[in-house]
Design an enzyme around this catalytic site. Structure first.
Site, short mmCIF file in Angstrom:
data_model
loop_
_atom_site.label_atom_id
_atom_site.label_comp_id
_atom_site.label_asym_id
_atom_site.label_seq_id
_atom_site.Cartn_x
_atom_site.Cartn_y
_atom_site.Cartn_z
N GLU A 26 48.95 75.53 -5.41
CA GLU A 26 49.11 75.43 -4.50
C GLU A 26 47.57 74.73 -3.44
OE1 GLU A 26 47.71 78.06 -1.35
OE2 GLU A 26 47.24 79.41 -3.25
N LYS A 160 43.94 90.23 -2.18
CA LYS A 160 42.46 90.36 -1.34
C LYS A 160 42.36 91.75 -0.57
CE LYS A 160 43.19 86.33 0.60
NZ LYS A 160 44.11 85.77 0.64
N1 PSU Z 1 43.76 83.62 -0.92
C1 PSU Z 1 42.98 82.85 -0.79
N2 PSU Z 1 42.56 81.56 -0.29
C2 PSU Z 1 43.66 81.24 0.32
C3 PSU Z 1 44.54 81.94 0.39
C4 PSU Z 1 44.64 83.62 -0.41
O1 PSU Z 1 42.05 83.23 -2.08
O2 PSU Z 1 43.16 79.96 0.33
C5 PSU Z 1 45.20 80.99 0.95
C6 PSU Z 1 47.16 81.37 0.80
O3 PSU Z 1 47.42 80.07 0.06
C7 PSU Z 1 48.05 82.23 0.90
C8 PSU Z 1 47.68 82.55 2.34
O4 PSU Z 1 49.02 81.95 0.25
O5 PSU Z 1 46.31 82.20 2.24
C9 PSU Z 1 47.79 83.57 3.18
O6 PSU Z 1 48.05 83.27 4.58
P1 PSU Z 1 48.48 84.58 5.29
O7 PSU Z 1 47.44 85.80 5.20
O8 PSU Z 1 48.32 83.80 6.91
O9 PSU Z 1 49.48 84.85 5.67
#
Ligand code: PSU
Ligand code: MN
Length: 305
Positions: A26, A160
């Protein structure tokens, strides 16, 4: 058959045509998940690790009205350095394509690209999930819904611990997404190995995971799998320091009214600063570890087919 909105770069297209293993990566992690220049160094390192493991890397991003499956060096550089790069999840994808913006794909955005290109394995850091405070915010990442429809195995270090992990596991179950602990019985908590939560299933080799993927899609089940691969012990962050930093970060986010798509990048930045860079160091190591395991799974799956 080829979709005009999907541009598969030639090394990736060649590998796919020959049935060789490909690993999707990604770009949100590059544009919004890590500071420059650690982000660019990590992105390049991840691609190198896939090649070393005998597969072809396909970093997914959006530019010039197309989803790019595979990024040239200049695009990776722009994603890492430019301001105003979009963070693209499913709801943003068609708008970003129509407006021809430069955008980084989240897990959900990357899954759309990987599924279009028929790439079976995608390695990342952590997936999005159900946020703490969901009862008032309704904040549930689009990653979960996308995983239930894209036929891709995602390798992540769990989710996370800025999220509500028990509720995230519940939604994964509701969507029928197989969650597999890789050499663990416990759902890993991204920066740390332990969450205290059981994973429903466990595999101990890439071949075992490949066999589950094969069974899932031979049966015609729609949707992906989540392979939860704990951070290596040697790279794991101090659980107490992480917990304190997360709680302070959530408090700061709520005081400053930070919500929606900027919340996850805000928390990652906050936790990095609060831990004096320890969380970023852990983040880089866990992504590398996921990419190594993802590559082994892609190689095993290609051999099986
Ligand atoms: N985990 C990380 N760094 C990130 C992300 C997740 O350590 O940058 C990113 C991923 O691209 C994931 C996104 O899909 O955060 C999720 O964002 P949201 O919680 O806004 O859906
Ligand atoms: Mn969200």
């Amino acid at each position: 058959m080829a979709n005009p909105l999907v541009h598969i770069h030639s090394p990736v297209a060649d590998a796919l045509r020959n049935g060789e293993p490909v690993v999707a990566l990604e770009s949100t992690i590059v544009a919004h998940g890590m500071p420059y220049p650690a982000n660019l160094e990590t992105a390049k390192k991840l691609e190198a690790l896939v090649r070393e493991g005998g597969a072809v890397p396909a970093t997914v991003a959006v530019a010039n009205g197309q989803i790019h499956i595979g990024c040239e060096a200049d695009m990776l550089h722009a994603l890492a350095k430019e301001d105003g790069v979009w963070k693209i999840s499913r709801r943003d994808m068609s708008v970003a394509l129509a407006k021809r913006v430069l955008g980084a794909t989240t897990v959900s955005g990357t899954l759309i690209g990987a599924a279009q290109a028929e790439i079976s394995v995608f390695a990342t850091g952590g997936i999005g999930g159900v946020h703490r405070g969901v009862a008032s915010t309704w904040d549930i990442s689009a990653d979960l819904a996308e995983l239930s429809s894209a036929d891709v195995a995602v390798v992540s270090a769990g989710a996370k611990s800025i999220l509500d992990l028990p509720k995230t596991l519940e939604v994964l179950e509701s969507f029928g997404i197989p969650v597999i602990g890789y050499r663990t019985d416990e759902f890993p908590a991204f920066f740390t190995r332990e969450s205290g939560l059981e994973v429903p299933h466990r595999c101990d080799t890439p071949e075992e995971v490949a066999a589950v993927m094969h069974a899932n899609w031979t049966l015609g089940q729609q949707g992906g799998l989540l392979v939860a691969n704990p951070i290596p012990l040697s790279a794991s962050a101090d659980p107490k320091a992480i917990k304190t930093a997360i709680e302070a970060g959530l408090q700061a986010a709520s005081e400053q009214g930070v919500e929606g798509k900027v919340l996850t990048p805000f928390l990652l930045r906050f936790i990095n600063e609060a831990t004096g860079g320890a969380s970023l160091a852990a983040n880089r190591e866990l992504v590398k570890n996921n990419v190594r395991v993802g590559t082994e799974i892609a190689v095993a799956y290609a051999a099986l087919r």
